[in-house]
Structures are given as C-alpha cells and as structure tokens.
Write a protein that holds these residues in place. Sequence first.
Motif, PDB file in Angstrom:
ATOM      1  N   TYR A  15     -13.577  16.831  42.340  1.00  0.00           N
ATOM      2  CA  TYR A  15     -12.940  16.316  43.557  1.00  0.00           C
ATOM      3  C   TYR A  15     -11.435  16.568  43.503  1.00  0.00           C
ATOM      4  O   TYR A  15     -10.842  17.061  44.468  1.00  0.00           O
ATOM      5  N   ARG A  16     -10.806  16.236  42.378  1.00  0.00           N
ATOM      6  CA  ARG A  16      -9.363  16.441  42.203  1.00  0.00           C
ATOM      7  C   ARG A  16      -8.997  17.908  42.375  1.00  0.00           C
ATOM      8  O   ARG A  16      -8.035  18.247  43.060  1.00  0.00           O
ATOM      9  N   ILE A  17      -9.774  18.798  41.768  1.00  0.00           N
ATOM     10  CA  ILE A  17      -9.490  20.233  41.840  1.00  0.00           C
ATOM     11  C   ILE A  17      -9.587  20.728  43.279  1.00  0.00           C
ATOM     12  O   ILE A  17      -8.700  21.441  43.767  1.00  0.00           O
ATOM     13  N   VAL A  18     -10.646  20.359  43.988  1.00  0.00           N
ATOM     14  CA  VAL A  18     -10.849  20.826  45.364  1.00  0.00           C
ATOM     15  C   VAL A  18      -9.780  20.269  46.298  1.00  0.00           C
ATOM     16  O   VAL A  18      -9.173  21.012  47.087  1.00  0.00           O
ATOM     17  N   VAL A  19      -9.522  18.962  46.227  1.00  0.00           N
ATOM     18  CA  VAL A  19      -8.523  18.351  47.114  1.00  0.00           C
ATOM     19  C   VAL A  19      -7.142  18.941  46.841  1.00  0.00           C
ATOM     20  O   VAL A  19      -6.410  19.297  47.777  1.00  0.00           O
ATOM     21  N   GLY A  20      -6.781  19.086  45.579  1.00  0.00           N
ATOM     22  CA  GLY A  20      -5.482  19.667  45.240  1.00  0.00           C
ATOM     23  C   GLY A  20      -5.348  21.102  45.714  1.00  0.00           C
ATOM     24  O   GLY A  20      -4.315  21.508  46.259  1.00  0.00           O
ATOM     25  N   GLY A  61      -0.049  19.798  45.378  1.00  0.00           N
ATOM     26  CA  GLY A  61      -1.444  20.240  45.365  1.00  0.00           C
ATOM     27  C   GLY A  61      -1.796  21.008  44.111  1.00  0.00           C
ATOM     28  O   GLY A  61      -2.860  20.806  43.515  1.00  0.00           O
ATOM     29  N   LEU A  62      -0.910  21.902  43.683  1.00  0.00           N
ATOM     30  CA  LEU A  62      -1.160  22.661  42.447  1.00  0.00           C
ATOM     31  C   LEU A  62      -1.175  21.748  41.224  1.00  0.00           C
ATOM     32  O   LEU A  62      -2.044  21.895  40.348  1.00  0.00           O
ATOM     33  N   LEU A  63      -0.226  20.808  41.149  1.00  0.00           N
ATOM     34  CA  LEU A  63      -0.201  19.881  40.020  1.00  0.00           C
ATOM     35  C   LEU A  63      -1.483  19.048  39.956  1.00  0.00           C
ATOM     36  O   LEU A  63      -2.071  18.868  38.895  1.00  0.00           O
ATOM     37  N   VAL A  64      -1.919  18.554  41.111  1.00  0.00           N
ATOM     38  CA  VAL A  64      -3.141  17.757  41.148  1.00  0.00           C
ATOM     39  C   VAL A  64      -4.347  18.623  40.779  1.00  0.00           C
ATOM     40  O   VAL A  64      -5.199  18.221  39.984  1.00  0.00           O
ATOM     41  N   ALA A  65      -4.439  19.812  41.351  1.00  0.00           N
ATOM     42  CA  ALA A  65      -5.569  20.699  41.059  1.00  0.00           C
ATOM     43  C   ALA A  65      -5.639  21.036  39.569  1.00  0.00           C
ATOM     44  O   ALA A  65      -6.728  21.061  38.981  1.00  0.00           O
ATOM     45  N   LEU A  66      -4.494  21.274  38.962  1.00  0.00           N
ATOM     46  CA  LEU A  66      -4.458  21.601  37.533  1.00  0.00           C
ATOM     47  C   LEU A  66      -4.622  20.370  36.652  1.00  0.00           C
ATOM     48  O   LEU A  66      -4.979  20.492  35.481  1.00  0.00           O
ATOM     49  N   PRO A 119      -7.355  11.684  36.728  1.00  0.00           N
ATOM     50  CA  PRO A 119      -7.758  13.071  36.940  1.00  0.00           C
ATOM     51  C   PRO A 119      -9.228  13.392  36.694  1.00  0.00           C
ATOM     52  O   PRO A 119      -9.688  14.446  37.103  1.00  0.00           O
ATOM     53  N   GLY A 120      -9.965  12.534  36.014  1.00  0.00           N
ATOM     54  CA  GLY A 120     -11.341  12.902  35.674  1.00  0.00           C
ATOM     55  C   GLY A 120     -11.347  13.989  34.603  1.00  0.00           C
ATOM     56  O   GLY A 120     -10.449  14.055  33.766  1.00  0.00           O
ATOM     57  N   ARG A 121     -12.342  14.843  34.635  1.00  0.00           N
ATOM     58  CA  ARG A 121     -12.483  15.915  33.643  1.00  0.00           C
ATOM     59  C   ARG A 121     -11.580  17.098  33.928  1.00  0.00           C
ATOM     60  O   ARG A 121     -11.109  17.283  35.028  1.00  0.00           O
ATOM     61  N   TRP A 122     -11.410  17.909  32.934  1.00  0.00           N
ATOM     62  CA  TRP A 122     -10.766  19.225  33.011  1.00  0.00           C
ATOM     63  C   TRP A 122      -9.319  19.171  33.479  1.00  0.00           C
ATOM     64  O   TRP A 122      -8.889  20.033  34.233  1.00  0.00           O
ATOM     65  N   SER A 123      -8.566  18.201  33.030  1.00  0.00           N
ATOM     66  CA  SER A 123      -7.148  18.166  33.405  1.00  0.00           C
ATOM     67  C   SER A 123      -6.331  18.890  32.345  1.00  0.00           C
ATOM     68  O   SER A 123      -6.645  18.866  31.156  1.00  0.00           O
ATOM     69  N   LEU A 124      -5.276  19.530  32.798  1.00  0.00           N
ATOM     70  CA  LEU A 124      -4.379  20.241  31.898  1.00  0.00           C
ATOM     71  C   LEU A 124      -3.718  19.273  30.923  1.00  0.00           C
ATOM     72  O   LEU A 124      -3.555  19.589  29.743  1.00  0.00           O
ATOM     73  N   THR A 125      -3.362  18.095  31.394  1.00  0.00           N
ATOM     74  CA  THR A 125      -2.744  17.097  30.528  1.00  0.00           C
ATOM     75  C   THR A 125      -3.667  16.720  29.377  1.00  0.00           C
ATOM     76  O   THR A 125      -3.240  16.653  28.225  1.00  0.00           O
ATOM     77  N   ALA A 126      -4.946  16.484  29.662  1.00  0.00           N
ATOM     78  CA  ALA A 126      -5.898  16.139  28.601  1.00  0.00           C
ATOM     79  C   ALA A 126      -6.092  17.301  27.645  1.00  0.00           C
ATOM     80  O   ALA A 126      -6.169  17.109  26.427  1.00  0.00           O
TER      81      ALA A 126
END
Length: 150
Positions: A15-20, A61-66, A119-126
Amino acid sequence: MDHEKVSVPLVLGLYRIVVGFLFACHGAATLFGILGGPHGQAPAAGQWPGWWAAGIQLTGGLLVALGAGTRPAALICSGSMAYAYFVQHQPHALFPIENGGEPAAQFCWAFLLITALGPGRWSLTALLHNSAHPRLSAPRRREVSDLSSG
C-alpha cells in the motif's frame, strides 16, 4: 503461523509503495510535463502553491514509496493534501464529489494512515538498519538450555 500477522505488514508495505508512487507521478507530471501532465499550465519555479505542492508530491511520494523517513514524509504529504482540499476545493462545494477534491481527500487520508501505521515491509530504512546491525535483525539462535526447558 498466524496469517494475519504475516499479511498486515506485507499489505501495508505494498500500500505504501503504490500510494507513494502514484503521488510522485502527480508531482513529476506537474513539474516536468510528463505522464500526461500537467493539467493546465506548469507552475513557474518557486510559484506558491503549485510548484511547492508538486515538489512535495514528487519528493514526498518517492520517500514514502521507498520507505525512507516514511512517517515524517507521509505526514507532510497528508498535510499538503489537507491544505489543497480546504483551500482549492472545499470553497467551491461542500462534498468532494462536487468540488473535484476526491483525489486530495483520498491522498490526505491515505498518507495519514501510513503516518499512523508506519512503512510495513520492504522499507529502505529497515533494510539499512538491518544491514548496519545484523545481530539485531538476525533471529536469535536457540541455546541448549532453551531446548531443554521447553
């Protein structure tokens, strides 16, 4: 394994990736005239509020998507869409379907949800945190004493 515990972070990450990504596309369309945009004339550099809004859309949007600085970026994106709705749309009619503000309202609430849930899964920060601290992210190995007590 509880499927709910597995699926919520996964769906939230998607959801985060798509919305971002969709939000970033709005910003890119407005700033660079790509992806079928901008709708109307592109704002001049530094023009308030159009150029700044498009900049927030693209970078936020890019920050959220990533998944980099997700919560602060999502909060700024949500606030920018609340501003857009109440300043640009709401004065024309009461309901979003009447005033053309549905995308602004939906993005506002979508980013507020991401702000609250993370962010849920697959975040750059994690990913960066896990590679910097491999011992913290690796599952704990069971000790012999653990095996005998359970």
